[in-house]
Motif scaffolding. Sequence first.
Motif, short mmCIF file in Angstrom:
data_model
loop_
_atom_site.label_atom_id
_atom_site.label_comp_id
_atom_site.label_asym_id
_atom_site.label_seq_id
_atom_site.Cartn_x
_atom_site.Cartn_y
_atom_site.Cartn_z
N TRP A 279 0.84 -1.21 0.00
CA TRP A 279 0.00 0.00 0.00
C TRP A 279 0.87 1.25 0.00
N THR A 280 0.52 2.24 -0.82
CA THR A 280 1.33 3.45 -0.96
C THR A 280 0.69 4.66 -0.27
N GLY A 281 -0.37 4.45 0.48
CA GLY A 281 -0.97 5.56 1.22
C GLY A 281 -0.13 5.94 2.43
N VAL A 282 -0.57 6.98 3.12
CA VAL A 282 0.15 7.48 4.30
C VAL A 282 -0.29 6.70 5.53
N ALA A 283 0.64 5.97 6.12
CA ALA A 283 0.39 5.19 7.34
C ALA A 283 1.57 5.42 8.27
N ILE A 284 1.28 5.91 9.46
CA ILE A 284 2.35 6.31 10.38
C ILE A 284 2.36 5.37 11.58
N PRO A 285 3.43 4.56 11.73
CA PRO A 285 3.49 3.63 12.86
C PRO A 285 3.87 4.34 14.15
N SER B 157 3.74 -1.19 16.52
CA SER B 157 2.68 -2.14 16.89
C SER B 157 1.30 -1.62 16.47
N TRP B 158 1.20 -0.31 16.29
CA TRP B 158 -0.04 0.31 15.81
C TRP B 158 0.33 1.25 14.68
N VAL B 159 -0.64 1.49 13.80
CA VAL B 159 -0.42 2.42 12.70
C VAL B 159 -1.61 3.37 12.61
N GLU B 160 -1.29 4.64 12.36
CA GLU B 160 -2.33 5.66 12.24
C GLU B 160 -2.45 6.09 10.79
N PHE B 161 -3.69 6.37 10.38
CA PHE B 161 -3.96 6.78 8.99
C PHE B 161 -5.25 7.58 8.97
N ASP B 162 -5.50 8.21 7.83
CA ASP B 162 -6.74 8.94 7.61
C ASP B 162 -7.72 7.98 6.92
N THR B 163 -8.87 7.79 7.52
CA THR B 163 -9.82 6.81 6.96
C THR B 163 -10.34 7.22 5.58
N HIS B 164 -10.21 8.50 5.24
CA HIS B 164 -10.68 8.95 3.93
C HIS B 164 -9.57 8.95 2.89
N THR C 97 -6.70 7.32 0.37
CA THR C 97 -6.53 6.11 -0.42
C THR C 97 -5.07 6.01 -0.82
N GLY C 98 -4.64 4.82 -1.18
CA GLY C 98 -3.28 4.62 -1.67
C GLY C 98 -3.31 3.53 -2.71
N LYS C 99 -2.42 3.62 -3.67
CA LYS C 99 -2.40 2.58 -4.70
C LYS C 99 -1.81 1.30 -4.14
N CYS C 100 -2.40 0.19 -4.54
CA CYS C 100 -1.83 -1.12 -4.26
C CYS C 100 -0.78 -1.36 -5.35
N MET C 101 0.46 -1.55 -4.95
CA MET C 101 1.54 -1.74 -5.92
C MET C 101 2.12 -3.15 -5.78
N GLY C 102 1.73 -4.00 -6.71
CA GLY C 102 2.28 -5.35 -6.72
C GLY C 102 1.49 -6.36 -5.90
N GLY C 103 0.36 -5.95 -5.36
CA GLY C 103 -0.46 -6.87 -4.56
C GLY C 103 -1.68 -7.33 -5.32
N GLY C 104 -2.68 -7.74 -4.56
CA GLY C 104 -3.87 -8.34 -5.16
C GLY C 104 -4.71 -7.39 -6.00
N PHE C 105 -4.60 -6.08 -5.75
CA PHE C 105 -5.34 -5.08 -6.53
C PHE C 105 -4.35 -4.11 -7.15
N HIS C 106 -3.34 -4.65 -7.80
CA HIS C 106 -2.25 -3.87 -8.39
C HIS C 106 -2.78 -2.67 -9.18
N MET C 107 -2.24 -1.48 -8.83
CA MET C 107 -2.54 -0.21 -9.48
C MET C 107 -3.92 0.36 -9.15
#
Length: 65
Positions: free
Chosen positions: A19-25, A30-37, A39-49
């Motif tokens: 995931w290429t969105g903003v996620a701050i550990p 052990s926890w990660v913070e993000f904005d629920t609104h 989005t980030g591109k999936c790069m190389g995973g199950g929903f690539h691009m």
Amino acid sequence: MSKSSIPTDWHNCATCRHWTGVAIPNAFCSWVEFDTHDTGKCMGGGFHMCSMPPLSSCRQWEGRW
Ligand code: SF4
């Protein structure tokens, strides 16, 4: 803007290495913070691009931390 946090071992896009969105550990990664609104591109995973919301998931999730 709406902040949320989940444990980094939950299998969601926000905790996935593809995931290429903003996620701050927290200091212990052990926890990660993000904005629920955000989005980030999936790069190389199950929903690539595709733009994925942070709480989506798929079977190709791989942990980032
Ligand atoms: S769609 Fe799957 S592989 Fe892509 S970022 Fe989300 S959990 Fe990871």
